[in-house]
Design a protein around this motif. Structure first.
Motif, PDB file in Angstrom:
ATOM      1  N   UNK A 119     -48.318 -38.565 -32.146  1.00  0.00           N
ATOM      2  CA  UNK A 119     -47.824 -37.940 -33.377  1.00  0.00           C
ATOM      3  C   UNK A 119     -46.415 -38.666 -33.154  1.00  0.00           C
ATOM      4  N   UNK A 120     -45.365 -39.161 -32.175  1.00  0.00           N
ATOM      5  CA  UNK A 120     -45.184 -39.928 -32.717  1.00  0.00           C
ATOM      6  C   UNK A 120     -44.976 -41.615 -32.010  1.00  0.00           C
ATOM      7  N   UNK A 121     -44.761 -42.799 -32.440  1.00  0.00           N
ATOM      8  CA  UNK A 121     -45.079 -43.885 -31.649  1.00  0.00           C
ATOM      9  C   UNK A 121     -43.901 -43.984 -30.265  1.00  0.00           C
ATOM     10  N   UNK A 122     -43.077 -42.837 -29.674  1.00  0.00           N
ATOM     11  CA  UNK A 122     -41.504 -43.330 -28.887  1.00  0.00           C
ATOM     12  C   UNK A 122     -42.634 -43.809 -27.665  1.00  0.00           C
ATOM     13  N   UNK A 123     -43.420 -42.969 -27.057  1.00  0.00           N
ATOM     14  CA  UNK A 123     -44.523 -43.050 -25.632  1.00  0.00           C
ATOM     15  C   UNK A 123     -44.756 -44.748 -25.561  1.00  0.00           C
ATOM     16  N   UNK A 124     -45.663 -44.350 -26.672  1.00  0.00           N
ATOM     17  CA  UNK A 124     -46.674 -46.125 -27.211  1.00  0.00           C
ATOM     18  C   UNK A 124     -45.676 -47.205 -27.120  1.00  0.00           C
ATOM     19  N   UNK A 125     -44.723 -46.889 -27.840  1.00  0.00           N
ATOM     20  CA  UNK A 125     -43.706 -48.437 -27.462  1.00  0.00           C
ATOM     21  C   UNK A 125     -43.040 -48.456 -26.642  1.00  0.00           C
ATOM     22  N   UNK A 126     -42.595 -48.009 -25.596  1.00  0.00           N
ATOM     23  CA  UNK A 126     -42.144 -47.535 -23.953  1.00  0.00           C
ATOM     24  C   UNK A 126     -43.660 -48.621 -23.440  1.00  0.00           C
ATOM     25  N   UNK A 127     -44.477 -47.983 -23.384  1.00  0.00           N
ATOM     26  CA  UNK A 127     -45.803 -48.585 -23.158  1.00  0.00           C
ATOM     27  C   UNK A 127     -45.924 -49.758 -23.578  1.00  0.00           C
ATOM     28  N   UNK A 128     -45.758 -50.329 -24.191  1.00  0.00           N
ATOM     29  CA  UNK A 128     -46.066 -51.985 -25.183  1.00  0.00           C
ATOM     30  C   UNK A 128     -44.296 -52.720 -24.153  1.00  0.00           C
ATOM     31  N   UNK A 129     -43.402 -52.040 -24.317  1.00  0.00           N
ATOM     32  CA  UNK A 129     -42.197 -52.897 -23.675  1.00  0.00           C
ATOM     33  C   UNK A 129     -42.913 -52.670 -22.202  1.00  0.00           C
ATOM     34  N   UNK A 130     -42.819 -52.278 -21.744  1.00  0.00           N
ATOM     35  CA  UNK A 130     -43.186 -52.114 -19.835  1.00  0.00           C
ATOM     36  C   UNK A 130     -45.248 -53.139 -19.744  1.00  0.00           C
ATOM     37  N   UNK A 131     -45.296 -53.648 -21.458  1.00  0.00           N
ATOM     38  CA  UNK A 131     -46.086 -54.945 -20.712  1.00  0.00           C
ATOM     39  C   UNK A 131     -47.925 -53.779 -20.263  1.00  0.00           C
ATOM     40  N   UNK A 132     -48.076 -52.474 -20.978  1.00  0.00           N
ATOM     41  CA  UNK A 132     -49.154 -51.604 -20.487  1.00  0.00           C
ATOM     42  C   UNK A 132     -49.829 -51.430 -21.675  1.00  0.00           C
ATOM     43  N   UNK A 133     -49.948 -51.786 -22.841  1.00  0.00           N
ATOM     44  CA  UNK A 133     -50.463 -51.485 -24.074  1.00  0.00           C
ATOM     45  C   UNK A 133     -52.056 -51.457 -23.893  1.00  0.00           C
ATOM     46  N   UNK A 134     -52.056 -52.405 -23.047  1.00  0.00           N
ATOM     47  CA  UNK A 134     -53.730 -52.734 -23.012  1.00  0.00           C
ATOM     48  C   UNK A 134     -54.001 -51.588 -21.986  1.00  0.00           C
ATOM     49  N   UNK A 135     -53.713 -50.640 -21.544  1.00  0.00           N
ATOM     50  CA  UNK A 135     -53.933 -50.092 -20.690  1.00  0.00           C
ATOM     51  C   UNK A 135     -54.345 -48.031 -20.827  1.00  0.00           C
TER      52      UNK A 135
END
Length: 498
Positions: A67-83
């Motif tokens: 419901x917020x982008x907080x974790x998804x943003x962190x995941x992307x920054x760490x190179x895990x968006x595709x996971x």
């Protein structure tokens, strides 16, 4: 002993949970020399892992709210968006005294957005849905006007006891391991009471929260883009997904975060419990294990009682403001060879109403039914079940809370888990079906947002703000859930740096 040349450009973080690790990353990104000290030998706190039957599984948190982008943003920054993966469709169930029912999919903490949805009506009955629908005719001030309110007080006032007992109590017990009468609604469901004032009813406030677009990528990258197979993933395009996870488990986020910190030159000291904290000139001095650390900035990412206890010497006004410890939770993980479970008889899992007879667990997650990547890793006929035990019962009386009955020893927990899983899934499970099993204990480590907790947190932070160069982070101040912790931690570190 550490004695930095420029204390103002150094930072010390106490606690190696996700809030402490993220705080260290934010500080290092700002150019500070950072050290993190952690009492145990493990990083990640409640986002941990264990190996059961050769499978590396989450030992704590296994998903995050979208419901917020907080974790998804962190995941992307760490190179895990595709996971990033979403759970398998099918939803969860609730075990009521009169049997299992499908849990409504459009709710917050079990509070329905529409009392007349078929799934809601099957759980509440006609009279229960009729009472809940009166919510739309009540003044917006009902349940929303007091300074503080428990979850149960709000739900009972607006929708009635049947919604509370049959929908909310099982969800709150499964998520927060506590009676809804003990929990501050503004901590566990931020914005919900404000939504009543804005939209006119509790159901409308829930619907408004549920209608927000999920903060996830519109779609996953093409096969191979993340450096691994796409097997076991599901495309992400539905705004209705309330949670997501990572292929391989949420603990992979911690591995990526630790690697990121090492790449930034952050010093990580495990097995080093902080013993005392004191002011030292313009900075801070901390003794941890046999070492002393001097730093210009201090971040305390420890559980509430430990954080307040350590800071009291330097901030005497904190005396008597320690929060209550969280519930003692025992998580039993079973890996079983039972092909009959291939049909996913209770979807992704089942929550248990406190009044349901004969069941000691508060929740069961059918992990291989919930996550396709895990089902692929386990193989046909092999299933991973997670059952949790331990719930703070209420209401609180004179500050004393009783813990609901639960087996204590590992053998007792295994026996209870097999019995409960058999009853909840309606598939007989025996000891011979168990490939491997494990018990993880969280003793008071989970955040506990008692009624009035939000105001007490604000007081603690206000007192600490009077001291330069210190910040408090973690689930007990941010609220339960990774999204709340990530967002709050980043905000607090920016304030500290500012």
């Amino acid at each position: 002993m550490g004695s930095p040349t420029k204390p103002a450009r150094t930072a010390l973080v106490l606690g190696g949970g996700i809030s402490g690790l993220l705080a260290a990353r934010e500080l290092a990104a700002a150019g500070l020399t950072v050290t993190v000290v952690e009492a145990t030998e493990n990083w990640g706190g409640c986002v941990g892992s264990h190996v059961v039957a050769g499978l590396t599984l989450d030992s704590g948190a296994e998903s995050f709210a979208t419901r917020s982008s907080a974790v998804a943003d962190l995941v992307r920054e760490l190179g895990l968006a595709g996971k990033i993966v979403e759970p398998r469709p099918g939803g969860a169930w609730v075990q009521l005294p009169d049997g299992p029912r499908e849990l409504p999919k459009t709710g917050v903490l079990g509070i329905p957005a529409n009392p007349w949805d078929p799934e809601v009506r099957r759980s509440l009955g006609f009279v229960g849905s009729l009472r809940a629908s009166l919510d739309r005719f009540l003044p917006a001030s009902v349940g929303a006007s007091k300074d503080v309110s428990s979850v149960s007080a709000l739900v009972r006032a607006r929708m009635g006891r049947r919604v509370l007992d049959r929908l909310v109590a099982p969800v709150v017990g499964g998520v927060h391991s506590a009676d809804p009468g003990l929990l501050d609604v503004d901590m566990v469901a931020p914005g919900l009471r404000a939504g009543i004032r804005s939209h006119g009813s509790l159901a409308a406030a829930v619907a408004a929260q549920r209608s927000r677009p999920a903060a996830l990528p519109a779609a996953l990258p093409p096969s191979g883009a993340s450096g691994s197979s796409d097997a076991g993933r599901r495309p992400l395009a539905k705004a209705g997904s309330a949670v997501a996870s990572l292929e391989g488990g949420m603990h992979t986020l911690i591995s990526a975060l630790v690697a990121d910190l090492q790449g930034r030159g952050v010093t990580l000291k495990s097995g080093s419990a902080a013993k005392n904290v004191a002011r030292a000139g313009d900075g801070w001095r901390v003794t941890a294990a046999d070492s002393t650390y001097d730093a210009g900035l201090l971040v305390v990412g420890l559980p509430g009682p430990a954080a307040v206890g350590l800071l009291q010497a330097a901030v005497p006004a904190l005396a008597g403001r320690s929060p209550e410890s969280g519930p003692d939770v025992r998580l039993v993980t079973l890996v079983v060879d039972v092909p009959e479970l291939d049909s996913r008889p209770r979807g992704t899992g089942i929550l248990v109403a406190p009044q349901a007879p004969g069941i000691e667990a508060k929740a069961l997650t059918h992990a291989t039914a919930k996550w396709d990547w895990l089902a692929a890793a386990a193989g046909p006929g092999t299933h991973v079940l997670r059952l949790s035990y331990g719930r703070l019962e209420g209401p609180a009386t004179a500050g004393v809370r009783a813990t609901g009955p639960a087996p204590a020893s590992d053998p007792e927990l295994l026996a209870a888990a097999l019995s409960d899983a058999s009853a909840l899934l309606e598939v007989q499970l025996d000891r011979k079906d168990v490939v491997d099993w494990d018990v993880v204990r969280w003793e008071g480590a989970l955040p506990f947002a008692a009624v009035g907790h939000k105001a007490r947190v604000a007081e603690v932070r206000a007192l600490c703000a009077e001291q330069p160069g210190v910040a408090i982070v973690g689930g007990w101040v941010a609220g339960n859930g990774l999204a709340a912790v990530v967002s709050d931690t980043r905000q607090e570190i920016q304030k500290l740096l500012g």
